[in-house]
Design an enzyme around this catalytic site. Structure first.
Site, PDB file in Angstrom:
ATOM      1  N   SER A  50      -2.995  -9.269   3.438  1.00  0.00           N
ATOM      2  CA  SER A  50      -4.081  -8.750   2.612  1.00  0.00           C
ATOM      3  C   SER A  50      -5.247  -9.738   2.609  1.00  0.00           C
ATOM      4  CB  SER A  50      -3.599  -8.534   1.173  1.00  0.00           C
ATOM      5  OG  SER A  50      -3.291  -9.787   0.568  1.00  0.00           O
ATOM      6  N   ASP A  82      -4.070  -5.558   5.785  1.00  0.00           N
ATOM      7  CA  ASP A  82      -3.790  -4.577   4.748  1.00  0.00           C
ATOM      8  C   ASP A  82      -5.002  -4.447   3.828  1.00  0.00           C
ATOM      9  OD1 ASP A  82      -2.303  -2.798   3.194  1.00  0.00           O
ATOM     10  OD2 ASP A  82      -1.436  -4.384   1.960  1.00  0.00           O
ATOM     11  N   HIS A 180       0.510   1.341  -6.270  1.00  0.00           N
ATOM     12  CA  HIS A 180       0.573  -0.098  -6.007  1.00  0.00           C
ATOM     13  C   HIS A 180       1.182  -0.843  -7.199  1.00  0.00           C
ATOM     14  CE1 HIS A 180      -1.589  -0.004  -2.253  1.00  0.00           C
ATOM     15  NE2 HIS A 180      -2.540   0.731  -2.790  1.00  0.00           N
ATOM     16  N   HIS A 213       1.487   3.767   1.308  1.00  0.00           N
ATOM     17  CA  HIS A 213       1.281   2.513   0.595  1.00  0.00           C
ATOM     18  C   HIS A 213       2.019   2.586  -0.750  1.00  0.00           C
ATOM     19  CE1 HIS A 213      -2.176   0.550   2.839  1.00  0.00           C
ATOM     20  NE2 HIS A 213      -1.946   1.673   3.511  1.00  0.00           N
ATOM     21  N   GLY A 214       2.125   1.441  -1.421  1.00  0.00           N
ATOM     22  CA  GLY A 214       2.707   1.427  -2.765  1.00  0.00           C
ATOM     23  C   GLY A 214       4.126   1.939  -2.796  1.00  0.00           C
ATOM     24  N   SER A 216       7.179   0.209  -2.828  1.00  0.00           N
ATOM     25  CA  SER A 216       8.297  -0.610  -3.306  1.00  0.00           C
ATOM     26  C   SER A 216       9.105   0.190  -4.313  1.00  0.00           C
ATOM     27  CB  SER A 216       7.782  -1.908  -3.935  1.00  0.00           C
ATOM     28  OG  SER A 216       7.307  -2.794  -2.928  1.00  0.00           O
TER      29      SER A 216
END
Length: 311
Positions: A50, A82, A180, A213-214, A216
């Site tokens: 990032s 990213d 996120h 994305h996001g 987890s």
């Protein structure tokens, strides 16, 4: 083996019904934990950086860590930016050796998103670098990304084909309900990804690689360990892993994982320092932290992504 782009990775993943893990890196132990797991499981790999990580660790240091990982594992590894937030940042990473960049202009109006993305694509493709773009906005906080729930929006399937055709991007991050950070959903809710949106995007873009994305999952055993040793993470809930596996079996070729790595590392360090308060040697608490990351990545590769043995 040199750094690779995601082009061949994604073609194989799409046809094979699995996804590639895109793991965020910030320091040596994180790089080692991720690449050791992938090396043992012979999994293709995306290491992503990032803007915040690049500012923290320095571009040159990160490049050398990734070069070392390639030497040690002989894996196909893509180095990816990213959430690049400007043409200038993407250009700097392309010129500095990255093989993939993301330009995130998803907060801009549709036409402006297209214009910025197209500018990055034209420069990147001239250098042999691939580009990920984003359409729709995810809520949450992670490094430079901070979007309120009120400002988030699902991707509109009716826009995806025009966006891809006009920008020439190589993959597309869409918003179907991921978020996120660790605080994704309210306590007591049951997260549910919008597979109807994903499937409509697939119809509009047959064979085209989609990115989540996001993603987890925020394992509750790690949350409990962080809280046990002095943390404060009430209501940290992630995306159910069975839903991510389903997405990987469809058109999702890249799944981003960052918060789970941070959580595994932090939980390990907190536990070690609580049980061994006299330790002042960083090697003593970073070694188990590195192992915790390795174990987390191995689990994701086998049980969520399904990309073990695909290198």
């Amino acid at each position: 083996m040199p750094l690779v782009t995601t082009k061949e990775m994604f073609e194989k993943a799409y046809n094979g019904g699995y996804a590639i893990g895109a793991f965020n890196v910030n320091n040596m132990e994180i790089v080692q934990g991720i690449t050791e797991a992938a090396g043992e499981l012979r999994a293709p790999l995306i290491l992503q950086v990032s803007k915040g990580a690049r500012n923290y660790a320095n571009h040159t240091y990160l490049m050398k860590l990734v070069e070392a990982a390639i030497i040690e594992t002989d894996l196909p590894i893509c180095l990816h930016l990213d959430h690049g937030d400007s043409f200038e940042l993407c250009k700097s990473c392309i010129d500095g050796g990255f093989t993939s960049v993301m330009i995130d202009a998803s907060s801009k109006p549709f036409e402006e998103n297209i214009a910025i993305t197209k500018q990055v694509v034209e420069y990147a493709h001239d250098k042999g670098v691939v580009v990920e773009a984003e359409l729709g906005t995810l809520a949450g906080v992670e490094d430079e990304v901070n979007v309120s729930a009120e400002d988030s929006s699902y991707t509109k399937p009716e826009e995806v084909q025009e966006f891809v055709d006009r920008t020439g991007c190589d993959s597309l991050a869409i918003a179907i309900g991921t978020s996120h950070g660790a605080y994704k959903f309210k306590p007591g809710t049951k997260p549910q990804l919008r597979f109807d949106v994903l499937e409509e995007c697939m119809k509009k873009l047959p064979g085209f690689p989609i990115v989540l994305h996001g993603s987890s999952s925020v394992p509750q055993d790690f949350v409990a360990k962080v809280n046990k040793y002095g943390g404060d993470m009430p209501g940290a809930i992630g995306v159910p892993e069975e839903q991510l596996r389903k997405a990987a079996q469809l058109a999702v070729c890249k799944i981003n994982i960052d918060s789970d790595l941070r959580l595994a590392m932090t939980a390990s360090i907190r536990e070690h320092m609580a049980l061994h308060p006299g330790d002042f040697d960083p090697r003593q608490y970073l070694k188990p932290a590195r192992q915790a990351i390795k174990d987390m990545v191995a689990h994701k590769i086998v049980d969520v992504l399904g990309c073990d043995g695909k290198a």
